[in-house]
Write a protein that holds these residues in place. Structure first.
Motif, PDB file in Angstrom:
ATOM      1  N   ALA A   1       0.834  -1.206   0.000  1.00  0.00           N
ATOM      2  CA  ALA A   1       0.000   0.000   0.000  1.00  0.00           C
ATOM      3  C   ALA A   1       0.864   1.249   0.000  1.00  0.00           C
ATOM      4  N   LYS A   2       0.313   2.347  -0.513  1.00  0.00           N
ATOM      5  CA  LYS A   2       0.990   3.640  -0.517  1.00  0.00           C
ATOM      6  C   LYS A   2       0.371   4.524   0.570  1.00  0.00           C
ATOM      7  N   LEU A   3       1.218   4.937   1.516  1.00  0.00           N
ATOM      8  CA  LEU A   3       0.788   5.841   2.579  1.00  0.00           C
ATOM      9  C   LEU A   3       1.710   7.048   2.643  1.00  0.00           C
ATOM     10  N   ILE A   4       2.097   7.532   1.474  1.00  0.00           N
ATOM     11  CA  ILE A   4       3.019   8.655   1.381  1.00  0.00           C
ATOM     12  C   ILE A   4       2.371   9.903   1.977  1.00  0.00           C
ATOM     13  N   GLY A   5       3.035  10.461   2.996  1.00  0.00           N
ATOM     14  CA  GLY A   5       2.512  11.670   3.631  1.00  0.00           C
ATOM     15  C   GLY A   5       1.240  11.445   4.430  1.00  0.00           C
ATOM     16  N   ALA A   6       0.879  10.201   4.657  1.00  0.00           N
ATOM     17  CA  ALA A   6      -0.332   9.912   5.431  1.00  0.00           C
ATOM     18  C   ALA A   6      -0.126  10.282   6.898  1.00  0.00           C
ATOM     19  N   ASP A   7      -1.189  10.725   7.536  1.00  0.00           N
ATOM     20  CA  ASP A   7      -1.125  11.123   8.941  1.00  0.00           C
ATOM     21  C   ASP A   7      -1.842  10.069   9.789  1.00  0.00           C
ATOM     22  N   LEU A   8      -1.053   9.222  10.421  1.00  0.00           N
ATOM     23  CA  LEU A   8      -1.576   8.178  11.290  1.00  0.00           C
ATOM     24  C   LEU A   8      -1.117   8.376  12.731  1.00  0.00           C
ATOM     25  N   GLY A   9      -0.641   9.578  13.020  1.00  0.00           N
ATOM     26  CA  GLY A   9      -0.045   9.841  14.315  1.00  0.00           C
ATOM     27  C   GLY A   9      -1.042  10.214  15.391  1.00  0.00           C
ATOM     28  N   PHE A  10      -0.516  10.300  16.591  1.00  0.00           N
ATOM     29  CA  PHE A  10      -1.290  10.669  17.763  1.00  0.00           C
ATOM     30  C   PHE A  10      -1.904  12.053  17.563  1.00  0.00           C
ATOM     31  N   ASP A  11      -3.185  12.174  17.933  1.00  0.00           N
ATOM     32  CA  ASP A  11      -3.894  13.441  17.785  1.00  0.00           C
ATOM     33  C   ASP A  11      -4.047  14.080  19.164  1.00  0.00           C
ATOM     34  N   PRO A  12      -3.215  15.061  19.512  1.00  0.00           N
ATOM     35  CA  PRO A  12      -3.307  15.657  20.851  1.00  0.00           C
ATOM     36  C   PRO A  12      -4.612  16.390  21.101  1.00  0.00           C
ATOM     37  N   THR A  13      -5.284  16.832  20.047  1.00  0.00           N
ATOM     38  CA  THR A  13      -6.559  17.538  20.239  1.00  0.00           C
ATOM     39  C   THR A  13      -7.685  16.597  20.629  1.00  0.00           C
ATOM     40  N   ASN A  14      -7.459  15.274  20.454  1.00  0.00           N
ATOM     41  CA  ASN A  14      -8.475  14.289  20.816  1.00  0.00           C
ATOM     42  C   ASN A  14      -7.904  13.259  21.795  1.00  0.00           C
ATOM     43  N   ALA A  15      -7.041  13.740  22.685  1.00  0.00           N
ATOM     44  CA  ALA A  15      -6.355  12.837  23.610  1.00  0.00           C
ATOM     45  C   ALA A  15      -7.320  12.130  24.553  1.00  0.00           C
ATOM     46  N   ASN A  16      -8.450  12.750  24.824  1.00  0.00           N
ATOM     47  CA  ASN A  16      -9.424  12.152  25.748  1.00  0.00           C
ATOM     48  C   ASN A  16     -10.428  11.259  25.047  1.00  0.00           C
ATOM     49  N   MET A  17     -10.321  11.157  23.746  1.00  0.00           N
ATOM     50  CA  MET A  17     -11.242  10.332  22.982  1.00  0.00           C
ATOM     51  C   MET A  17     -10.581   8.990  22.660  1.00  0.00           C
ATOM     52  N   ALA A  18     -11.415   8.007  22.348  1.00  0.00           N
ATOM     53  CA  ALA A  18     -10.889   6.685  21.999  1.00  0.00           C
ATOM     54  C   ALA A  18     -11.304   6.351  20.570  1.00  0.00           C
ATOM     55  N   PRO A  19     -10.353   5.973  19.708  1.00  0.00           N
ATOM     56  CA  PRO A  19      -8.903   5.984  19.977  1.00  0.00           C
ATOM     57  C   PRO A  19      -8.293   7.299  19.509  1.00  0.00           C
ATOM     58  N   PRO A  20      -7.246   7.829  20.182  1.00  0.00           N
ATOM     59  CA  PRO A  20      -6.602   9.065  19.725  1.00  0.00           C
ATOM     60  C   PRO A  20      -5.472   8.801  18.737  1.00  0.00           C
ATOM     61  N   LYS A  21      -5.212   7.513  18.432  1.00  0.00           N
ATOM     62  CA  LYS A  21      -4.123   7.159  17.531  1.00  0.00           C
ATOM     63  C   LYS A  21      -4.511   5.911  16.751  1.00  0.00           C
ATOM     64  N   VAL A  22      -3.660   5.553  15.813  1.00  0.00           N
ATOM     65  CA  VAL A  22      -3.947   4.399  14.975  1.00  0.00           C
ATOM     66  C   VAL A  22      -3.437   3.125  15.636  1.00  0.00           C
ATOM     67  N   ASP A  23      -4.181   2.065  15.457  1.00  0.00           N
ATOM     68  CA  ASP A  23      -3.795   0.751  15.974  1.00  0.00           C
ATOM     69  C   ASP A  23      -3.534  -0.165  14.790  1.00  0.00           C
ATOM     70  N   LEU A  24      -2.231  -0.423  14.538  1.00  0.00           N
ATOM     71  CA  LEU A  24      -1.811  -1.295  13.438  1.00  0.00           C
ATOM     72  C   LEU A  24      -1.147  -2.560  13.981  1.00  0.00           C
ATOM     73  N   SER A  25      -1.477  -2.913  15.199  1.00  0.00           N
ATOM     74  CA  SER A  25      -0.874  -4.102  15.797  1.00  0.00           C
ATOM     75  C   SER A  25      -1.279  -5.340  15.005  1.00  0.00           C
ATOM     76  N   GLY A  26      -0.261  -6.149  14.665  1.00  0.00           N
ATOM     77  CA  GLY A  26      -0.508  -7.366  13.897  1.00  0.00           C
ATOM     78  C   GLY A  26      -0.790  -7.135  12.433  1.00  0.00           C
ATOM     79  N   ALA A  27      -0.734  -5.878  11.975  1.00  0.00           N
ATOM     80  CA  ALA A  27      -1.021  -5.577  10.570  1.00  0.00           C
ATOM     81  C   ALA A  27       0.155  -5.982   9.680  1.00  0.00           C
ATOM     82  N   VAL A  28      -0.141  -6.241   8.417  1.00  0.00           N
ATOM     83  CA  VAL A  28       0.883  -6.598   7.430  1.00  0.00           C
ATOM     84  C   VAL A  28       1.116  -5.401   6.519  1.00  0.00           C
TER      85      VAL A  28
END
Length: 344
Positions: A238-265
């Motif tokens: 897959a192409k994720l050039i310049g994609a934003d999958l990082g932690f979002d500090p503006t939504n730190a109290n929300m679930a989920p505030p970041k991406v979960d790619l655990s176990g992903a290929v």
């Protein structure tokens, strides 16, 4: 049950809609019916007890409405008082308590069903042709509105959804291979087990998306904003050039505030200039992935396989690389945050 309806209805001659049959009894019938009521088991429902009582009194008999009868001999409304007065009070109280418990149980069951029933999505009222028609009939300058639609399990492969509003749509198990979802709003969409292989998701908004076990192999997610669950998803090639999958500090109290790619290929995926700050990548496979200038600071990479990946210019400071496979890393000398000798 017919006996109960008759007793509560009063004089049978007052309505003509009591039924095809009516009761007639002798003068001492109420006493005998009461005797039958007293003899019934305490756990028997009241309607069954009264019906059986009338059936077991010899002097009661069914007569046709077409026959002439002596209306003065028919059971009157106040006879129910004689019947119930002759029954033991404890038996009556027990029946009332049983009825109360049944009513409460029914109320609780209906309440649970109303809570459990899904209300977020409009029931699956569209098929493939209707989806295409709704997109085609969208007014110029307005995004096709498919928000909250239940499109689960449909074959929507190859359809042009560019810029469509799919907010909170249910697309679980949907086939979207080679579909155009560029600039689409997929916030809070459910894409569990969906097939998005080769799909165009450039600049898509995918906040709080649910994509576990989704197939995104060969998909283009460049510059997409992705926050949500992609655990065990396939993103190989897959192409994720310049994609934003990082932690979002503006939504730190929300679930989920970041991406979960655990176990992903993500084997062979291109994540150049992508933001994966604080991302969950535990036990993910990034073999041969392109991680040039990728932000991986504070990322959770425990048990991940990065063998043969290109990490030139990547920021891996404070990343958790416990038991991570780092053999054959390329550009490790220019990556920040890697301990000397980490790449073998």
């Amino acid at each position: 049950m017919s006996a109960i309806l008759f007793i509560a209805s009063g004089s049978p001659s007052s309505t003509g809609r009591i039924g095809e049959q009516r009761w007639r009894h002798s003068a001492n019938a109420p006493t005998r019916v009461a005797d039958c009521l007293i003899a019934t088991p305490k756990r028997m429902p009241i309607w069954q007890a009264i019906t059986d009582a009338f059936a077991n009194v010899p002097c009661l008999q069914m007569v046709s409405m077409r026959r002439k009868t002596n209306h003065n001999a028919w059971m009157r409304r106040n006879d129910i008082g004689s019947l119930m007065g002759a029954a033991p009070r404890s038996w009556i109280n027990s029946m009332i308590e049983d009825c109360g418990r049944l009513a409460l149980s029914g109320f609780l069951l209906l309440s649970l069903l109303s809570i459990a029933s899904p209300v977020a999505a409009i029931a699956g009222d569209l098929d493939r042709m209707q989806v295409i028609e709704q997109i085609a009939t969208a007014k110029p300058g307005q995004a096709p509105d498919l928000a909250r639609r239940d499109l689960s399990g449909l074959d929507l492969s190859g359809i042009d959804f560019k810029g469509a509003d799919l907010f909170a749509a249910n697309l679980s198990g949907t086939k979207l291979s080679r579909a155009n979802l560029a600039h689409a709003n997929l916030t809070r969409a459910v894409l569990t087990d969906a097939d998005l292989s080769g799909a165009d998701l450039q600049d898509a908004d995918m906040f709080a998306v649910m994509m576990s076990n989704a197939n995104l192999s060969g998909a283009n997610l460049s510059r997409a904003r992705i926050i949500g669950g992609l655990n065990n998803a396939r993103l190989d090639g897959a192409k994720l050039i310049g994609a934003d999958l990082g932690f979002d500090p503006t939504n730190a109290n929300m679930a989920p505030p970041k991406v979960d790619l655990s176990g992903a290929v993500l084997d062979g995926a291109d994540l150049t200039d992508a933001n994966l700050r604080n991302a969950l990548l535990e036990y993910a496979k990034l073999r041969g992935a392109r991680l040039v200038n990728t932000r991986l600071n504070w990322a959770k990479l425990a048990g991940a396989d990065l063998s043969g990946a290109d990490v030139a210019g990547a920021d891996m400071s404070n990343a958790d690389l416990t038991n991570a496979v780092l053999t054959g890393l390329k550009g490790a000398n220019s990556a920040s945050g890697l301990e000397p000798g980490a790449a073998r």
